[in-house]
Design a protein around this motif. Structure first.
Motif, PDB file in Angstrom:
ATOM      1  N   VAL A   1       0.821  -1.219   0.000  1.00 53.40           N
ATOM      2  CA  VAL A   1       0.000   0.000   0.000  1.00 53.40           C
ATOM      3  C   VAL A   1       0.851   1.264   0.000  1.00 53.40           C
ATOM      4  O   VAL A   1       0.312   2.376  -0.006  1.00 53.40           O
ATOM      5  N   GLY A   2       2.166   1.130   0.004  1.00 56.19           N
ATOM      6  CA  GLY A   2       3.037   2.304  -0.027  1.00 56.19           C
ATOM      7  C   GLY A   2       3.055   3.059   1.275  1.00 56.19           C
ATOM      8  O   GLY A   2       2.865   4.275   1.305  1.00 56.19           O
ATOM      9  N   ALA A   3       3.290   2.337   2.372  1.00 56.81           N
ATOM     10  CA  ALA A   3       3.280   2.953   3.696  1.00 56.81           C
ATOM     11  C   ALA A   3       4.423   2.391   4.525  1.00 56.81           C
ATOM     12  O   ALA A   3       5.079   1.407   4.150  1.00 56.81           O
ATOM     13  N   HIS A   4       4.676   3.013   5.675  1.00 59.50           N
ATOM     14  CA  HIS A   4       5.618   2.461   6.639  1.00 59.50           C
ATOM     15  C   HIS A   4       4.877   1.423   7.478  1.00 59.50           C
ATOM     16  O   HIS A   4       3.689   1.603   7.784  1.00 59.50           O
ATOM     17  N   PRO A   5       5.546   0.327   7.872  1.00 53.87           N
ATOM     18  CA  PRO A   5       4.835  -0.689   8.655  1.00 53.87           C
ATOM     19  C   PRO A   5       4.144  -0.156   9.903  1.00 53.87           C
ATOM     20  O   PRO A   5       3.052  -0.638  10.267  1.00 53.87           O
ATOM     21  N   SER A   6       4.719   0.842  10.546  1.00 56.01           N
ATOM     22  CA  SER A   6       4.110   1.387  11.762  1.00 56.01           C
ATOM     23  C   SER A   6       2.803   2.115  11.475  1.00 56.01           C
ATOM     24  O   SER A   6       2.036   2.408  12.400  1.00 56.01           O
ATOM     25  N   GLU A   7       2.534   2.403  10.209  1.00 54.03           N
ATOM     26  CA  GLU A   7       1.303   3.112   9.838  1.00 54.03           C
ATOM     27  C   GLU A   7       0.124   2.162   9.600  1.00 54.03           C
ATOM     28  O   GLU A   7      -0.998   2.617   9.380  1.00 54.03           O
ATOM     29  N   VAL A   8       0.367   0.861   9.637  1.00 51.05           N
ATOM     30  CA  VAL A   8      -0.676  -0.138   9.406  1.00 51.05           C
ATOM     31  C   VAL A   8      -1.322  -0.518  10.739  1.00 51.05           C
ATOM     32  O   VAL A   8      -0.677  -1.093  11.608  1.00 51.05           O
ATOM     33  N   VAL A   9      -2.590  -0.168  10.889  1.00 55.04           N
ATOM     34  CA  VAL A   9      -3.350  -0.491  12.097  1.00 55.04           C
ATOM     35  C   VAL A   9      -4.428  -1.490  11.701  1.00 55.04           C
ATOM     36  O   VAL A   9      -5.320  -1.172  10.910  1.00 55.04           O
ATOM     37  N   PHE A  10      -4.360  -2.696  12.246  1.00 58.77           N
ATOM     38  CA  PHE A  10      -5.306  -3.738  11.856  1.00 58.77           C
ATOM     39  C   PHE A  10      -6.680  -3.510  12.483  1.00 58.77           C
ATOM     40  O   PHE A  10      -6.800  -3.109  13.645  1.00 58.77           O
ATOM     41  N   THR A  11      -7.712  -3.789  11.687  1.00 65.84           N
ATOM     42  CA  THR A  11      -9.104  -3.637  12.121  1.00 65.84           C
ATOM     43  C   THR A  11      -9.883  -4.875  11.685  1.00 65.84           C
ATOM     44  O   THR A  11      -9.346  -5.780  11.040  1.00 65.84           O
ATOM     45  N   SER A  12     -11.171  -4.878  11.984  1.00 64.68           N
ATOM     46  CA  SER A  12     -12.036  -5.983  11.567  1.00 64.68           C
ATOM     47  C   SER A  12     -12.542  -5.808  10.142  1.00 64.68           C
ATOM     48  O   SER A  12     -13.273  -6.667   9.646  1.00 64.68           O
ATOM     49  N   GLY A  13     -12.190  -4.729   9.478  1.00 68.85           N
ATOM     50  CA  GLY A  13     -12.626  -4.510   8.107  1.00 68.85           C
ATOM     51  C   GLY A  13     -12.731  -3.037   7.783  1.00 68.85           C
ATOM     52  O   GLY A  13     -12.341  -2.166   8.574  1.00 68.85           O
ATOM     53  N   GLY A  14     -13.294  -2.746   6.609  1.00 72.02           N
ATOM     54  CA  GLY A  14     -13.390  -1.365   6.153  1.00 72.02           C
ATOM     55  C   GLY A  14     -14.324  -0.512   6.977  1.00 72.02           C
ATOM     56  O   GLY A  14     -14.051   0.669   7.214  1.00 72.02           O
ATOM     57  N   THR A  15     -15.432  -1.078   7.439  1.00 73.96           N
ATOM     58  CA  THR A  15     -16.387  -0.294   8.216  1.00 73.96           C
ATOM     59  C   THR A  15     -15.758   0.196   9.513  1.00 73.96           C
ATOM     60  O   THR A  15     -15.892   1.376   9.872  1.00 73.96           O
ATOM     61  N   GLU A  16     -15.084  -0.692  10.231  1.00 79.64           N
ATOM     62  CA  GLU A  16     -14.431  -0.260  11.463  1.00 79.64           C
ATOM     63  C   GLU A  16     -13.332   0.751  11.170  1.00 79.64           C
ATOM     64  O   GLU A  16     -13.174   1.745  11.897  1.00 79.64           O
ATOM     65  N   ALA A  17     -12.576   0.534  10.097  1.00 76.56           N
ATOM     66  CA  ALA A  17     -11.500   1.457   9.751  1.00 76.56           C
ATOM     67  C   ALA A  17     -12.044   2.855   9.458  1.00 76.56           C
ATOM     68  O   ALA A  17     -11.491   3.868   9.899  1.00 76.56           O
TER      69      ALA A  17
END
Length: 407
Positions: free
Chosen positions: A56-72
């Motif tokens: 996705v073209g990001a730093h790993p620390s910028e990835v926050v896992f969620t339950s899906g798009g709605t929660e995100a």
């Protein structure tokens, strides 16, 4: 086997994601535990984070896992709004497109009803594309009052791609964070979180060949978000909850495969989409393509999206008749208790309620072939004729019965 033309709703799990999912489901370990099994699970999660960040073209620390798009989307919109307002009580304005997915739209409206948000609904053109000039004028009128801007990367119903990077540059000039729902765009279009200028961006697993129930919010390292969930403080203390290691591993596998295949898969789907569009218009000349045309494959429209309105019939009626013929599609509109409602996207584009009720979305994905398109084109004229004979019935159950009787 039915012809599946609803990949925008969910797409079949990829072989890579399925292998990762089943491998991790057979193992045990909470990634927050300190023993060996926990450390192994944590390693899987962090390796997945790195893979997704690269995709996705990001730093790993910028990835926050969620339950899906709605929660995100909820976390981004609420979190940015609360954080910005708490820093300055004047910051209550949310600048939002009216064609957002309900995960954003309903969140914004909830903040308006319950938390003092003031909403500016941006105008869109006949293709559902946001006016950059309108964003500029709205921000410039009172920059200090704006909490955030939120505009989706590409529309889930009509497929139009939005000028996200241009709007983000404009917002950044005033120090205003921007969120984008990229659930439909990620894996279908080339994108880079780092290059976009966005503060936050939502992605989802089951749209790219991953499992349902996992996604991520990309959050810039300097961006402040007020959490929506509270608990163990996982994910930078932004999103608490035990991490779903198997689903996260599968999400990473799906993301790597989708982005890796994008240079050839994107053009393949776009060419197939154009064949579908030509076939539908040839079979039913009354059909009207909605969303930005992209005959030159310039990336103005999602490569797998073909959305039409069919005059004189209910979209649900056409859907059920196509379903009985073995073609699975979508109206792209919200339904509550079986009562069809016009799409808010189409109404924002200037269609009448009657026009909007005749909507049908055909969406292609990694399993789609030319034979799928040919099957649709062959079945469509009869299905449309019968749907039109049923007329604007106005209730899904009566449409279903009428369709069954006619067939």
């Amino acid at each position: 086997m039915p012809v599946y033309l609803d990949h925008a709703a969910t797409t079949p799990i990829s072989a890579q994601a399925l292998a990762a999912l089943t491998r991790e489901l057979s193992r045990c370990g909470n990634p927050s535990s300190l023993h060996g099994s926990g450390r192994r699970a944590r390693r899987v999660v962090e390796e997945a984070r790195e893979v997704i960040a690269a995709a996705v073209g990001a730093h790993p620390s910028e990835v926050v896992f969620t339950s899906g798009g709605t929660e995100a989307d909820n976390l981004a919109v609420k979190g940015l709004y609360w954080s910005r307002r708490n820093e300055d009580q004047r910051r209550r304005k949310i600048i939002c497109s009216p064609v957002e997915h309900h995960a954003v739209l309903d969140t914004v409206e909830w903040l308006q009803r319950h938390d003092g948000a003031e909403v500016c609904w941006l105008p869109v053109d006949d293709y559902g594309v946001v006016s950059v000039d309108a964003v500029r004028a709205e921000i410039a009128s009172d920059p200090g009052a704006v909490a955030l801007v939120t505009v989706m990367w590409a529309n889930n119903e009509v497929g139009s791609v939005q000028p996200v990077a241009e709007i983000a540059r404009l917002a950044n000039e005033y120090g205003i964070p921007m969120h984008s729902d990229a659930v439909q765009a990620f894996g279908s279009l080339p994108l880079s979180f780092a290059g976009s200028g966005l503060a936050t961006m939502a992605i989802s697993g089951h749209k790219i060949g991953g499992p349902v129930g996992v996604g991520a919010l990309l959050v810039g390292r300097a961006v402040k978000l007020t959490p929506v969930l509270h608990g163990g403080g996982q994910e930078r203390e932004i999103r608490s909850g035990t991490l779903d290691t198997p689903s996260i591993a599968a999400l990473a596998a799906a993301a790597e495969a989708a982005v890796g295949h994008l240079p050839e898969e994107g053009p393949r789907l776009a060419r197939l989409r154009e064949k579908l569009i030509a076939g539908v218009v040839g079979a039913v000349p009354e059909a009207v393509l909605r969303g930005t045309p992209d005959p030159e494959l310039a990336g103005l429209r999602l490569p797998g999206n073909a959305h039409f309105t069919f005059p004189g019939c209910e979209g649900d009626s056409l859907l059920f008749l196509l379903d009985l013929a073995g073609i699975e599609s979508s109206t792209g509109s919200a339904c509550t208790a079986g009562v069809p409602r016009p799409s808010h996207v189409l109404l924002a584009m200037g269609l009448t309620e009657e026009q909007a009720r005749g909507a049908q979305r055909f969406s292609l994905g990694h399993t789609s072939t030319e034979s799928d398109v040919e099957a649709l084109v062959a079945a469509l004229p009869e299905a449309y004729a019968r749907a039109r004979k049923a007329g604007m019935a106005g209730h899904a159950s009566s449409i279903r019965t009428a369709g069954t009787q006619h067939l």
